[in-house]
Design a protein around this motif. Structure first.
Motif, short mmCIF file in Angstrom:
data_model
loop_
_atom_site.label_atom_id
_atom_site.label_comp_id
_atom_site.label_asym_id
_atom_site.label_seq_id
_atom_site.Cartn_x
_atom_site.Cartn_y
_atom_site.Cartn_z
N TRP A 243 11.32 -53.59 47.52
CA TRP A 243 11.67 -54.29 46.26
C TRP A 243 10.79 -53.90 45.09
CZ3 TRP A 243 8.55 -58.22 43.92
CH2 TRP A 243 7.42 -58.59 44.67
N TYR A 244 9.78 -53.07 45.30
CA TYR A 244 8.91 -52.65 44.20
C TYR A 244 8.22 -51.35 44.55
CZ TYR A 244 4.63 -53.79 46.75
OH TYR A 244 3.61 -53.80 47.66
N PHE A 245 7.63 -50.72 43.54
CA PHE A 245 6.69 -49.62 43.79
C PHE A 245 5.40 -49.90 43.04
CE2 PHE A 245 9.15 -47.74 40.15
CZ PHE A 245 8.12 -47.55 39.24
N PHE A 246 4.32 -49.27 43.53
CA PHE A 246 3.02 -49.33 42.87
C PHE A 246 2.47 -47.92 42.81
CE2 PHE A 246 -1.60 -49.21 43.27
CZ PHE A 246 -1.98 -49.94 42.15
N HIS A 247 1.79 -47.62 41.72
CA HIS A 247 1.13 -46.31 41.64
C HIS A 247 -0.13 -46.39 40.79
CE1 HIS A 247 4.02 -45.50 38.02
NE2 HIS A 247 2.90 -46.03 37.57
N TYR A 267 -6.87 -40.22 31.22
CA TYR A 267 -7.07 -41.62 31.58
C TYR A 267 -6.23 -41.94 32.81
CZ TYR A 267 -2.65 -42.13 28.97
OH TYR A 267 -1.36 -42.01 28.50
N HIS A 268 -6.49 -43.10 33.43
CA HIS A 268 -5.75 -43.55 34.59
C HIS A 268 -4.97 -44.81 34.25
CE1 HIS A 268 -7.90 -41.42 38.15
NE2 HIS A 268 -8.09 -40.73 37.04
N THR A 269 -3.81 -44.97 34.88
CA THR A 269 -3.07 -46.23 34.82
C THR A 269 -2.77 -46.69 36.24
OG1 THR A 269 -0.92 -45.08 34.70
CG2 THR A 269 -1.98 -45.66 32.62
N ALA A 270 -2.71 -48.00 36.42
CA ALA A 270 -2.30 -48.61 37.70
C ALA A 270 -1.23 -49.63 37.36
CB ALA A 270 -3.48 -49.28 38.40
N GLU A 271 -0.02 -49.48 37.93
CA GLU A 271 1.12 -50.28 37.51
C GLU A 271 2.05 -50.56 38.69
OE1 GLU A 271 1.45 -48.03 33.17
OE2 GLU A 271 2.37 -47.20 34.97
N TYR A 272 2.77 -51.66 38.62
CA TYR A 272 3.82 -51.95 39.60
C TYR A 272 5.13 -52.17 38.86
CZ TYR A 272 2.80 -56.85 38.32
OH TYR A 272 2.59 -58.02 37.64
N ALA A 273 6.24 -52.05 39.60
CA ALA A 273 7.56 -52.27 39.02
C ALA A 273 8.50 -52.82 40.08
CB ALA A 273 8.13 -50.97 38.44
N GLU A 274 9.21 -53.90 39.75
CA GLU A 274 10.25 -54.43 40.63
C GLU A 274 11.54 -53.65 40.41
OE1 GLU A 274 12.32 -58.65 41.96
OE2 GLU A 274 11.79 -58.35 39.86
N VAL A 275 12.31 -53.45 41.50
CA VAL A 275 13.52 -52.63 41.46
C VAL A 275 14.72 -53.46 41.93
CG1 VAL A 275 14.63 -50.53 42.30
CG2 VAL A 275 12.14 -50.57 41.93
N THR A 276 15.84 -53.37 41.20
CA THR A 276 17.06 -54.06 41.61
C THR A 276 17.86 -53.19 42.58
OG1 THR A 276 18.56 -53.13 39.94
CG2 THR A 276 17.19 -55.00 39.26
N SER A 277 18.90 -53.79 43.17
CA SER A 277 19.76 -53.04 44.09
C SER A 277 20.49 -51.91 43.38
CB SER A 277 20.78 -53.98 44.75
OG SER A 277 21.60 -54.60 43.76
N ALA A 278 20.65 -52.03 42.05
CA ALA A 278 21.30 -50.98 41.26
C ALA A 278 20.32 -49.91 40.79
CB ALA A 278 22.00 -51.61 40.05
#
Length: 295
Positions: A243-247, A267-278
């Motif tokens: 349901w999500y990814f992190f990087h 620079y560095h970033t650290a982020e997550y994202a929720e993903v729908t079924s679509a």
């Protein structure tokens, strides 16, 4: 042991010292939440900002995705904690994934809370990023709980991991678009009500942008690519759930205008994202380090 090997070990131990400190800092904060004394919770914050804290998201009429507001001052953070803990007690956070870096800790697992008025308890999947920036306190708490019931189906040939590989493929296509500066492709993969909170490298505020639609995202990205050319985006860490990814990413960019025009920054970033079924992102939230001029 050769001298060059000794240096490598010393560098490794220095880095792991920061990773251990980051983990201890994050869990000190989490345990303070369990005790439910707001002054003790506030004591786990870094002594100075910039800060970034996600308050409890609000459901708005006609919107599928809750509105995620981000506060950036110690006064607003204190107000948010006191409001939340007046009605809600954090009962537990059981991690299934924990990533400790030198400047953040990311935890994914099962969160549990109690309504103080009714006594009812409920749990659900949560992801939370604690930026520390190497401090002995957190500089933010970036929290999200799942909003979607269904998952991406993916290729049946991938069996039980089909949904995760589908998320991984989406992630790969997004990174390709970010490397190319293809704003249209990025926005096409964003839910109309996407909640975006990423470090603001356009206005250089040191904290996060606070965006609530895909058109807000488009405007920010257009400003970003007007200011920078992306030379490379390299993956430091990545994780895919159903349901999500992190990087964590390492960016190398070249300034296109202003006094720094022609200068190269990393620079560095650290982020997550929720993903729908679509295959759309409902939230894209995280933080980033200061930029370092490399040429």
């Amino acid at each position: 042991m050769k001298m060059k090997d000794r240096v490598k070990v010393e560098e490794l131990l220095t880095t792991s010292d920061l990773q251990v400190q980051s983990a201890a800092t994050a869990w000190r904060h989490i345990h303070a939440e369990y005790v439910d004394i707001v002054d003790d919770i506030l004591a786990t914050l870094a002594p100075s900002g910039p800060y970034a804290y996600t308050v409890l998201p609000e459901r708005q009429e006609g919107k599928e995705i809750p509105n995620q507001r981000i506060v950036t001052t110690i006064e607003d953070i204190e107000r948010s904690y006191r409001n939340m803990h007046r009605y809600t007690a954090v009962v537990g956070l059981r991690p299934l994934l924990e990533i400790n870096a030198s400047w953040y800790t990311f935890v994914s697992g099962l969160g549990r809370a109690r309504d103080k008025l009714s006594g009812a308890e409920a749990d659900g999947p949560v992801i939370v990023l604690f930026p520390t920036m190497g401090s002995e306190g957190i500089t933010g708490e970036l929290f999200w709980t799942g909003t979607q019931q269904d998952r991406m189906e993916g290729d049946p040939a991938n069996g039980r991991w089909a949904d995760r590989f589908a998320v991984a493929e989406l992630h790969e296509s997004l990174l390709d678009a970010y490397r190319k500066g293809d704003v249209d492709s990025i926005v096409e993969k964003a839910h109309p009500d996407i909640q975006t909170g990423v470090r603001d490298y356009v206005a250089q505020t040191g904290t996060l942008v606070n965006l609530h639609t895909n058109e807000d995202l488009r405007a920010y990205l257009q400003d970003f690519y007007a200011q920078y050319s992306v030379l490379s985006i390299e993956i430091i860490t990545k994780h895919f759930d159903d349901w999500y990814f992190f990087h964590e990413l390492r960016w190398t960019v070249e300034a296109k205008k202003g006094p720094a025009s022609g200068s190269i920054f990393r620079y560095h970033t650290a982020e997550y994202a929720e993903v729908t079924s679509a295959g759309l992102l409902t939230a894209h939230i995280g933080h980033g380090t200061d930029q370092l001029k490399v040429s």
